[in-house]
Design a protein around this motif. Structure first.
Motif, PDB file in Angstrom:
ATOM      1  N   TYR A   1      87.517  -7.376  57.603  1.00  0.00           N
ATOM      2  CA  TYR A   1      87.186  -8.611  58.324  1.00  0.00           C
ATOM      3  C   TYR A   1      87.169  -9.814  57.385  1.00  0.00           C
ATOM      4  N   THR A   2      86.501  -9.672  56.256  1.00  0.00           N
ATOM      5  CA  THR A   2      86.406 -10.812  55.337  1.00  0.00           C
ATOM      6  C   THR A   2      87.770 -11.187  54.768  1.00  0.00           C
ATOM      7  N   ALA A   3      88.642 -10.193  54.598  1.00  0.00           N
ATOM      8  CA  ALA A   3      89.985 -10.503  54.086  1.00  0.00           C
ATOM      9  C   ALA A   3      90.800 -11.269  55.114  1.00  0.00           C
ATOM     10  N   LYS A   4      90.543 -11.041  56.397  1.00  0.00           N
ATOM     11  CA  LYS A   4      91.320 -11.705  57.445  1.00  0.00           C
ATOM     12  C   LYS A   4      90.716 -13.028  57.887  1.00  0.00           C
ATOM     13  N   LEU A   5      89.477 -13.309  57.455  1.00  0.00           N
ATOM     14  CA  LEU A   5      88.839 -14.578  57.809  1.00  0.00           C
ATOM     15  C   LEU A   5      89.359 -15.716  56.945  1.00  0.00           C
ATOM     16  N   ALA A   6      89.601 -16.846  57.575  1.00  0.00           N
ATOM     17  CA  ALA A   6      89.925 -18.054  56.828  1.00  0.00           C
ATOM     18  C   ALA A   6      88.667 -18.567  56.137  1.00  0.00           C
ATOM     19  N   PRO A   7      88.808 -19.412  55.120  1.00  0.00           N
ATOM     20  CA  PRO A   7      87.624 -19.963  54.450  1.00  0.00           C
ATOM     21  C   PRO A   7      86.676 -20.615  55.455  1.00  0.00           C
ATOM     22  N   GLY A   8      85.402 -20.262  55.358  1.00  0.00           N
ATOM     23  CA  GLY A   8      84.411 -20.784  56.292  1.00  0.00           C
ATOM     24  C   GLY A   8      84.375 -20.064  57.627  1.00  0.00           C
ATOM     25  N   GLY A   9      85.164 -18.991  57.773  1.00  0.00           N
ATOM     26  CA  GLY A   9      85.214 -18.271  59.041  1.00  0.00           C
ATOM     27  C   GLY A   9      83.927 -17.515  59.317  1.00  0.00           C
ATOM     28  N   LYS A  10      83.757 -17.126  60.566  1.00  0.00           N
ATOM     29  CA  LYS A  10      82.527 -16.460  60.996  1.00  0.00           C
ATOM     30  C   LYS A  10      82.855 -15.219  61.819  1.00  0.00           C
ATOM     31  N   ILE A  11      81.845 -14.366  61.914  1.00  0.00           N
ATOM     32  CA  ILE A  11      81.937 -13.148  62.718  1.00  0.00           C
ATOM     33  C   ILE A  11      80.839 -13.187  63.770  1.00  0.00           C
ATOM     34  N   LEU A  12      81.219 -12.960  65.012  1.00  0.00           N
ATOM     35  CA  LEU A  12      80.265 -12.866  66.118  1.00  0.00           C
ATOM     36  C   LEU A  12      80.302 -11.433  66.628  1.00  0.00           C
ATOM     37  N   ALA A  13      79.153 -10.742  66.584  1.00  0.00           N
ATOM     38  CA  ALA A  13      79.094  -9.333  66.965  1.00  0.00           C
ATOM     39  C   ALA A  13      78.145  -9.146  68.136  1.00  0.00           C
ATOM     40  N   HIS A  14      78.621  -8.427  69.135  1.00  0.00           N
ATOM     41  CA  HIS A  14      77.813  -8.087  70.301  1.00  0.00           C
ATOM     42  C   HIS A  14      77.259  -6.685  70.097  1.00  0.00           C
ATOM     43  N   ILE A  15      75.941  -6.546  69.960  1.00  0.00           N
ATOM     44  CA  ILE A  15      75.352  -5.248  69.610  1.00  0.00           C
ATOM     45  C   ILE A  15      74.351  -4.772  70.661  1.00  0.00           C
ATOM     46  N   SER A  16      74.486  -5.241  71.915  1.00  0.00           N
ATOM     47  CA  SER A  16      73.621  -4.715  72.975  1.00  0.00           C
ATOM     48  C   SER A  16      73.862  -3.221  73.122  1.00  0.00           C
ATOM     49  N   ASN A  17      72.794  -2.456  73.117  1.00  0.00           N
ATOM     50  CA  ASN A  17      72.937  -1.015  73.245  1.00  0.00           C
ATOM     51  C   ASN A  17      71.596  -0.440  73.690  1.00  0.00           C
ATOM     52  N   ARG A  18      71.651   0.427  74.680  1.00  0.00           N
ATOM     53  CA  ARG A  18      70.414   0.982  75.232  1.00  0.00           C
ATOM     54  C   ARG A  18      69.760   1.996  74.320  1.00  0.00           C
ATOM     55  N   TYR A  19      70.537   2.618  73.444  1.00  0.00           N
ATOM     56  CA  TYR A  19      70.010   3.749  72.695  1.00  0.00           C
ATOM     57  C   TYR A  19      70.013   3.556  71.189  1.00  0.00           C
TER      58      TYR A  19
END
Length: 741
Positions: free
Chosen positions: A638-656
């Motif tokens: 992910y970091t290799a594919k991000l442009a400078p200043g890029g961000k990651i948004l992760a959806h981690i909703s999980n019942r268990y």
């Protein structure tokens, strides 16, 4: 210790060791497949079928070996075991699995990859149980060695449970493979020693009277095959049913297999001469009634907060049902000379049942739901301990009358316009199942009536009209359902994959530009909407990569001139997301929206460096997560594919699973700040009627200007977990309660 007793103990230990090795390698192999295939239950089911096939071949190899003398068996075993040792430690070939990318049913590449890495070592240890039992029977004349089969299944159960509780949390995949290799080498030494020690003898009186050997062509092959095939089929089908309709918790695939092994231990723990418990037959048919009732009513309709009681009911009834079926097998097993053929038949039946449930049913019945479950359920009822009268002359007429009566009840419920609930269930499900249960004293009639009841229950018209489409793929069962909105005439269409809502839409809810507003986890006032609705200039997002498509709801936030690429592993998800009459988000996308099929991590790795301004990880809301997307190696991609200043948004909703510690570990390892927002307000304020759902999101990167939500860094005392491709244990992340629902 006397020589005879020492041989018995040695045989038991050797059989148990082989069972521990055989069962612990199955979750190891499954874990090795996850970097390309995610956490779908089909991976577990097909891996199970591979090991069943290998076990069958091992049993077939043991039949001629069991008849050989000491010198001949050593001459055959030694080079065979040497060949198996050359393939240690066992590992999955990633090149073989690479062929699965973008396929709807990648079962053949998966079987091929498993064969390349695991076939020869597993084939060797698969010979152990029937071989050692046959050797012991010839050495100790009159001894019934079949209780060793219970010891074998006890070792299998220990190996299966030891993996998630001990091996996975403490050791990485490389260390697990090395430990398994040491155990395999120890077993090889033991089996060669047993080949030299166990020698046929005819001295001494027999411990029990020996009946005349039965020729193989007179064995009850049909009973052996069917009574072993249906429980195996039910085990695989029950796993799929539980994940789809009941709980869907991680590691759930292990529980039915563990109980399946317990049923073997209980059934084979006593000799053939011992009478089966008088209550077992009644408990078996009562369990079948309960399971049929739950399936006919639909566990998914009644589960709510009852997921755990329903799960417990399914597992207890499954144990009693398979225990009774396997006990019937014990009652028909042959003399010790025929044991290799007996175990070969059991293994062949297990393979046929596994193939039917894991490979054939999902393809042949892809639009019909999980029909292999009631088929296997009814089939198990054919075999009751004690062997009661199977069928009488008048039973076919009774079956015909029952079929007409069940159809008439379904028609009556439709004419009376009975909605979902007690009266409809009583007419369509309860009465036919009660009639089947009253006929349980004759297995043939009972099975036929049970099959009719289940068939009519599922083919009867749905009074709610909620389900409008369903289809299965390798990655699970997808349903498209429609419910009424809060206002008259409004209809909400949602996609349910397994037990998780992956997106929903209401065509009458539009914004000022006339675009359909995203609902579910992606509504504009939630965490995703807060970040993706920021004004231009607040966050750079010229090029966006999203791992996980769902119904394409995130495409709503794409602006003119932006380039969005969705990476989706399941081709069925793309087909459903492009059904604009249900989910118009991809069609109405104002930017350029593309869908690339295949594993998100691998497809992203093939993109140019420093390409994307924003990477969205949206593949973790289901109950079986692709853990390989949250490892240190994945973060490097992910970091290799991000442009400078890029961000990651992760959806981690999980019942268990609580995945925040893993995201915190990724942020710590990459040096990126971590912000999190558990948005429970959508649920607390009664916004569920609007189609809004509570969700949990994480941002990796510097805080963008203009955020309005309750984004905060993780608490200072929050745990931090760092996963790698070789070590990613789910067990420590399991929630005490499923608060994120």
């Amino acid at each position: 210790m006397e020589t005879g007793m020492a041989q018995v103990v040695f045989a038991a230990l050797l059989t148990a060791l082989s069972a521990v090795l055989l069962m612990s390698v199955q979750p190891l192999a499954t874990k090795d497949c996850l970097p390309l295939l995610g956490g779908t239950p089909a991976v577990w089911a097909i891996t199970l079928v591979f090991f069943q096939i290998t076990l069958l071949l091992g049993y077939a190899t043991a039949i001629p070996l069991a008849r050989m003398g000491t010198l001949a068996r050593c001459l055959i075993l030694t080079p065979t075991l040497a060949l198996a040792l050359c393939f240690l430690p066992p590992r999955i070939d990633p090149e073989a699995l690479a062929a699965t990318m973008g396929e709807s049913w990648p079962w053949w590449p998966l079987l091929l990859a498993l064969a390349r890495g695991f076939f020869f070592p597993v084939l060797a240890i698969s010979m152990s149980a029937p071989l050692v039992q046959a050797w012991l029977a010839k050495t100790r004349q009159g001894l019934d060695p079949t209780p060793l089969y219970a010891a074998s299944n006890g070792g299998s159960l220990a190996g299966l449970l030891a993996y998630p509780l001990l091996l996975e949390p403490l050791l990485n995949l490389t260390q697990q493979g090395l430990l398994w290799s040491v155990g395999h080498a120890l077993w090889c030494t033991g089996i060669v020693g047993g080949a030299l020690w166990f020698r046929p003898t005819h001295s001494g009186p027999a411990l029990t009277p020996q009946p005349k050997p039965t020729p193989p062509d007179q064995y009850p092959w049909k009973v052996w095959l069917a009574a072993s095939a249906f429980p195996s089929m039910l085990m695989v089908a029950l796993t799929t049913h539980l994940v789809t309709d009941v709980a869907g918790a991680p590691l759930l695939g292990i529980l039915p297999l563990a109980i399946y092994l317990v049923s073997f231990i209980l059934a084979f723990g006593s000799s053939k001469a011992s009478a089966s418990p008088a209550w077992l037959s009644r408990a078996q048919v009562l369990s079948a009634l309960i399971l049929a009732l739950l399936w006919g009513v639909g566990s998914v309709e009644v589960r709510g907060g009852l997921a755990f009681p329903l799960l417990l009911a399914h597992l207890v009834c499954f144990l009693l049902l398979t225990w009774g079926t396997h006990r019937r097998l014990v009652e028909t097993r042959p003399t010790p000379e025929g044991l290799p053929w007996f175990y070969f038949a059991l293994s062949l039946g297990g393979v046929l049942g596994g193939i039917a449930a894991a490979l054939l049913a999902p393809i042949l019945l892809s639009r019909a739901g999980i029909w292999e479950y009631p088929i296997a359920l009814a089939g198990c009822c054919l075999f009751q301990p004690g062997g009661p009268i199977f069928w009488t002359k008048g039973d076919p007429l009774r079956v015909a009358i029952a079929a007409l009566a069940a159809t008439a009840l379904a028609a009556l419920a439709w004419m009376l316009d009975l909605g979902p609930g007690g009266p409809r269930w009583a007419l369509i499900v309860g009465l036919p199942l009660l009639a089947a249960h009253l006929a349980s004293f004759r297995p043939g009639l009972h099975t036929a009536l049970l099959a009719i009841a289940l068939l009519v229950a599922k083919l009867a018209p749905d009074p709610t009209g909620r389900l409008i489409w369903q289809e299965r793929s390798f990655f699970g069962l997808a349903r498209v359902e429609q419910t009424n909105g809060p206002s008259k005439g409004e209809t909400i269409t949602r996609l349910v994959h397994g037990g998780t809502i992956h997106g929903q839409a209401c065509p009458s809810w539009v914004d000022k530009q006339g675009k359909v507003i995203p609902l579910g986890y992606y509504h504009p006032r939630g965490p995703a909407g807060d970040l993706l609705s920021l004004p231009e200039g607040s966050i750079r997002r010229q090029r966006v990569a999203a791992i996980g498509l769902g119904v394409g709801a995130l495409a709503y936030y794409a602006r003119p001139g932006e380039d969005w690429t969705f990476f989706e592993i399941d081709p069925l998800m793309e087909r459903l997301a492009r059904r604009a009459e249900w989910f118009p988000y991809l069609q109405n996308c104002q930017g350029t929206c593309k869908v690339a099929l295949g594993d998100g991590r691998l497809r992203l790795a093939s993109q140019p460096q420093a390409t994307f301004d924003l990477i969205i990880l949206d593949a973790f809301s289901s109950d079986s997560i692709p853990a390989h997307l949250l490892t240190t190696e994945a973060m490097a991609v992910y970091t290799a594919k991000l442009a400078p200043g890029g961000k990651i948004l992760a959806h981690i909703s999980n019942r268990y699973l609580d995945l925040l510690p893993v995201l915190s570990g990724l942020g710590q390892g990459s040096g990126m700040p971590v912000l999190t927002w558990w948005d429970s307000s959508s649920q607390a304020q009664g916004d569920a009627a609007k189609g809004w759902m509570a969700s949990h999101w994480v941002i990796l990167g510097e805080r963008p200007k203009g955020l309005k939500g309750l984004w905060t860094p993780p608490q200072n005392n929050s745990p931090i977990v760092q996963w790698t491709d070789a070590h990613a244990a789910l067990w420590p992340l399991v929630r005490a309660s499923n608060s994120e629902d």
